[in-house]
Design a protein around this motif. Structure first.
Motif, short mmCIF file in Angstrom:
data_model
loop_
_atom_site.label_atom_id
_atom_site.label_comp_id
_atom_site.label_asym_id
_atom_site.label_seq_id
_atom_site.Cartn_x
_atom_site.Cartn_y
_atom_site.Cartn_z
N PRO A 66 0.84 -1.20 0.00
CA PRO A 66 0.00 0.00 0.00
C PRO A 66 0.88 1.26 0.00
CG PRO A 66 -0.66 -1.52 1.74
CD PRO A 66 0.63 -2.03 1.19
N PRO A 67 0.35 2.38 -0.49
CA PRO A 67 1.13 3.61 -0.61
C PRO A 67 1.76 4.11 0.70
CG PRO A 67 -0.99 3.84 -1.69
CD PRO A 67 -1.01 2.52 -0.99
N PHE A 68 1.15 3.80 1.86
CA PHE A 68 1.65 4.34 3.12
C PHE A 68 2.88 3.59 3.65
CE2 PHE A 68 -1.93 1.51 4.10
CZ PHE A 68 -1.31 0.58 4.92
N ILE A 69 3.27 2.49 3.02
CA ILE A 69 4.43 1.72 3.49
C ILE A 69 5.72 2.35 2.95
CG2 ILE A 69 5.60 -0.53 3.36
CD1 ILE A 69 3.13 -0.65 5.14
N THR A 70 6.69 2.55 3.84
CA THR A 70 7.96 3.16 3.40
C THR A 70 9.12 2.22 3.69
OG1 THR A 70 8.19 4.24 5.55
CG2 THR A 70 7.14 5.52 3.80
N ALA A 71 10.27 2.47 3.06
CA ALA A 71 11.46 1.66 3.27
C ALA A 71 11.83 1.70 4.75
CB ALA A 71 12.61 2.19 2.41
#
Length: 189
Positions: free
Chosen positions: A165-170
């Motif tokens: 999903p878009p809200f997941i970051t590295a």
């Protein structure tokens, strides 16, 4: 190996037929208008995965193979082999990496795996349903993209590419399904 009558076959059993091992998927007893009943069996070749339909007379005998499902702890990979340890006896068992196919990257040291043995030989291995991994790369969100619209590509710490999903970051840890590497949820804590 033990002989049994064809009408005793049940789903999940493994038999030897024409030199090959088959897992019974389903069986039906068919009683024709005349003559003896026959057993219609749908089975899958343990090695190739190919399905086969076969008929037996009820009085026919088949070779039933001993099967067991055992839990092992994955120790380490050694070349093309995976070294598993029995949690009670501490005996080591070697299996080929091929047994896991494309699920291999999800195998981690110390993981408990379930191994199906036929006559003591490992033929299949299943992993826990989900595993927690770190996202090492995630594409930035495209401007104007709504949170609900589309998933974006990401690379996990085991090298597998997946969609998140878009809200997941590295740097975040996520739970993925070992079956296909798909995103399941954000890891808790």
């Amino acid at each position: 190996m033990a002989k049994m009558q064809a009408n005793q076959m049940r789903a999940g059993m493994v038999i030897e037929f024409e030199g090959q091992r088959y897992t019974i998927l389903k069986q039906n007893i068919m009683i024709p208008g005349k003559g003896a009943a026959v057993i219609q069996v749908e089975m899958r070749n343990v090695k190739t995965g190919a399905k086969k339909d076969q008929r037996w007379r009820t009085a026919d005998t088949v070779e039933r193979l001993e099967t067991a499902d055992e839990e092992f702890t994955f120790s380490y990979a050694d070349g093309e082999q995976l070294v598993l340890m029995h949690p009670v006896s501490y005996e080591q068992t070697l299996v080929s990496k091929d047994i896991l196919g494309d699920r291999l990257p999800f195998l981690t040291e110390g993981m408990t795996v379930n191994v199906r043995l036929i006559e003591g030989e490992p033929v299949a291995m299943s992993l826990p349903e989900t595993v927690t991994l770190e996202v090492v790369e995630a594409d930035p969100v495209v401007k104007g993209q709504t949170a609900s619209s589309s998933y974006k590509p990401a690379v996990l710490s085991n090298g597998v590419k997946t969609m998140v999903p878009p809200f997941i970051t590295a740097g975040e840890k996520i739970v993925v399904k070992t079956e296909d590497g798909s995103y399941y949820e954000r890891a808790k804590g």
